[in-house]
Design a protein around this motif. Sequence first.
Motif, mmCIF file in Angstrom:
data_model
loop_
_atom_site.group_PDB
_atom_site.id
_atom_site.type_symbol
_atom_site.label_atom_id
_atom_site.label_comp_id
_atom_site.label_asym_id
_atom_site.label_seq_id
_atom_site.Cartn_x
_atom_site.Cartn_y
_atom_site.Cartn_z
ATOM 1 N N GLN A 101 0.793 -1.206 -0.029
ATOM 2 C CA GLN A 101 0.027 0.005 -0.148
ATOM 3 C C GLN A 101 0.834 1.257 -0.071
ATOM 4 O OE1 GLN A 101 -2.721 0.274 3.359
ATOM 5 N NE2 GLN A 101 -3.091 2.329 2.876
ATOM 6 N N HIS A 102 1.838 1.425 0.920
ATOM 7 C CA HIS A 102 2.603 2.554 0.855
ATOM 8 C C HIS A 102 3.911 2.795 0.160
ATOM 9 C CE1 HIS A 102 0.152 3.978 4.170
ATOM 10 N NE2 HIS A 102 -0.003 2.640 4.414
ATOM 11 N N TRP A 103 4.479 1.471 -0.496
ATOM 12 C CA TRP A 103 5.603 1.541 -1.176
ATOM 13 C C TRP A 103 5.293 0.666 -2.312
ATOM 14 C CZ3 TRP A 103 11.209 -0.195 0.671
ATOM 15 C CH2 TRP A 103 12.016 0.715 0.231
ATOM 16 N N PRO A 104 4.522 0.686 -3.266
ATOM 17 C CA PRO A 104 4.243 -0.024 -4.325
ATOM 18 C C PRO A 104 5.142 -0.174 -5.399
ATOM 19 C CG PRO A 104 2.944 1.909 -4.502
ATOM 20 C CD PRO A 104 3.594 2.175 -3.379
ATOM 21 N N GLU A 105 6.181 0.715 -5.392
ATOM 22 C CA GLU A 105 7.364 0.700 -6.489
ATOM 23 C C GLU A 105 8.346 -0.365 -6.210
ATOM 24 O OE1 GLU A 105 7.737 4.225 -4.178
ATOM 25 O OE2 GLU A 105 5.961 3.388 -4.970
ATOM 26 N N ALA A 106 8.288 -0.689 -4.734
ATOM 27 C CA ALA A 106 9.485 -1.688 -4.195
ATOM 28 C C ALA A 106 8.973 -3.086 -4.450
ATOM 29 C CB ALA A 106 9.853 -1.128 -3.033
ATOM 30 N N THR A 107 9.744 -3.792 -4.726
ATOM 31 C CA THR A 107 9.702 -5.206 -4.643
ATOM 32 C C THR A 107 10.199 -5.651 -3.280
ATOM 33 O OG1 THR A 107 9.747 -5.815 -6.917
ATOM 34 C CG2 THR A 107 10.181 -7.581 -5.378
ATOM 35 N N VAL A 108 9.453 -6.307 -2.217
ATOM 36 C CA VAL A 108 9.808 -6.641 -0.903
ATOM 37 C C VAL A 108 9.179 -7.968 -0.814
ATOM 38 C CG1 VAL A 108 9.361 -5.864 1.571
ATOM 39 C CG2 VAL A 108 9.464 -4.271 0.005
ATOM 40 N N VAL A 109 10.249 -8.812 -0.130
ATOM 41 C CA VAL A 109 9.748 -10.264 0.270
ATOM 42 C C VAL A 109 9.563 -9.880 1.742
ATOM 43 C CG1 VAL A 109 10.312 -12.494 0.395
ATOM 44 C CG2 VAL A 109 10.884 -11.178 -1.747
ATOM 45 N N ALA A 110 8.384 -10.468 2.148
ATOM 46 C CA ALA A 110 8.222 -10.447 3.879
ATOM 47 C C ALA A 110 8.211 -11.860 4.196
ATOM 48 C CB ALA A 110 6.947 -9.902 4.121
ATOM 49 N N THR A 111 9.440 -12.591 4.787
ATOM 50 C CA THR A 111 9.504 -13.939 5.193
ATOM 51 C C THR A 111 9.180 -14.224 6.721
ATOM 52 O OG1 THR A 111 11.081 -14.083 3.509
ATOM 53 C CG2 THR A 111 11.075 -15.701 5.269
ATOM 54 N N LEU A 112 8.530 -15.378 7.013
ATOM 55 C CA LEU A 112 8.228 -15.573 8.347
ATOM 56 C C LEU A 112 8.675 -16.900 8.568
ATOM 57 C CD1 LEU A 112 6.508 -14.890 11.086
ATOM 58 C CD2 LEU A 112 4.524 -16.277 10.142
ATOM 59 N N ARG A 113 9.582 -17.143 9.747
ATOM 60 C CA ARG A 113 9.997 -18.500 10.022
ATOM 61 C C ARG A 113 9.875 -18.893 11.366
ATOM 62 N NH1 ARG A 113 15.580 -19.414 7.187
ATOM 63 N NH2 ARG A 113 15.334 -21.385 8.394
ATOM 64 N N GLN A 114 9.325 -19.831 11.726
ATOM 65 C CA GLN A 114 9.147 -20.286 13.156
ATOM 66 C C GLN A 114 10.556 -20.572 13.904
ATOM 67 O OE1 GLN A 114 6.303 -23.209 14.070
ATOM 68 N NE2 GLN A 114 6.777 -23.112 16.200
ATOM 69 N N ILE A 115 10.683 -19.763 15.049
ATOM 70 C CA ILE A 115 12.062 -20.248 15.719
ATOM 71 C C ILE A 115 11.963 -21.667 16.726
ATOM 72 C CG2 ILE A 115 13.304 -19.348 17.663
ATOM 73 C CD1 ILE A 115 12.151 -16.579 16.871
ATOM 74 N N SER A 116 12.952 -22.271 16.410
ATOM 75 C CA SER A 116 13.137 -23.602 17.008
ATOM 76 C C SER A 116 13.670 -23.439 18.346
ATOM 77 C CB SER A 116 14.267 -24.461 16.261
ATOM 78 O OG SER A 116 14.377 -25.398 16.956
ATOM 79 N N ASP A 117 13.151 -24.138 19.380
ATOM 80 C CA ASP A 117 13.575 -24.312 20.818
ATOM 81 C C ASP A 117 14.429 -25.261 21.105
ATOM 82 O OD1 ASP A 117 12.379 -21.588 21.444
ATOM 83 O OD2 ASP A 117 10.491 -22.560 21.716
#
Length: 124
Positions: A101-117
Motif C-alpha cells: 500500500q505505502h511503497w508499491p514501486e518496491a519489490t519486498v519479500v516478507a518472510t516468516l519463520r518459526q524459531i526452533s527451541d
Amino acid sequence: MPRFMGFVRMQEGIGMPPQSLFDAMDAHIGERAAAGVFLDGGGLYGTEDAVNFVVSGGEVTRHDGPYAESKEVVGGWSILQYDTLEDAVADQQKFAELHAQHWPEATVVATLRQISDGPEAPGD
C-alpha cells in the motif's frame, strides 16, 4: 507460545521508504507490542559495512561489504510471538500489505519463520 522471526528482503540501493510507510509501521508495531506479539525488531543498514565469514572446505574466509553480487538484502527483522501458526501467517500478510500500500514501486519479500527451541521439527 510459538515464536517467529520475520525478515524483510528488498533490493539494495532503492532509496528510503516513504514516510507514510514509516508511520504505518509505527502504528502496526505499536499495536502488536501492546498486545505482546512484537517482542523485538528493527531495520538494518545497507551492506556497505557488512562482514560475512564464509566456511567452505574446512576454511574460514572473511568478505567485507558492499557485495556487488547481492540482488536482495535483509532490510529489517522482528521477533514475534503468536498463539498459533495461522495467527502468525495472517499477521505477516498484513505486514506485507502495508508495504504494498505505502511503497508499491518496491519489490519486498516478507518472510516468516518459526524459531526452533530445540532439535525437534515445528509442531512436535
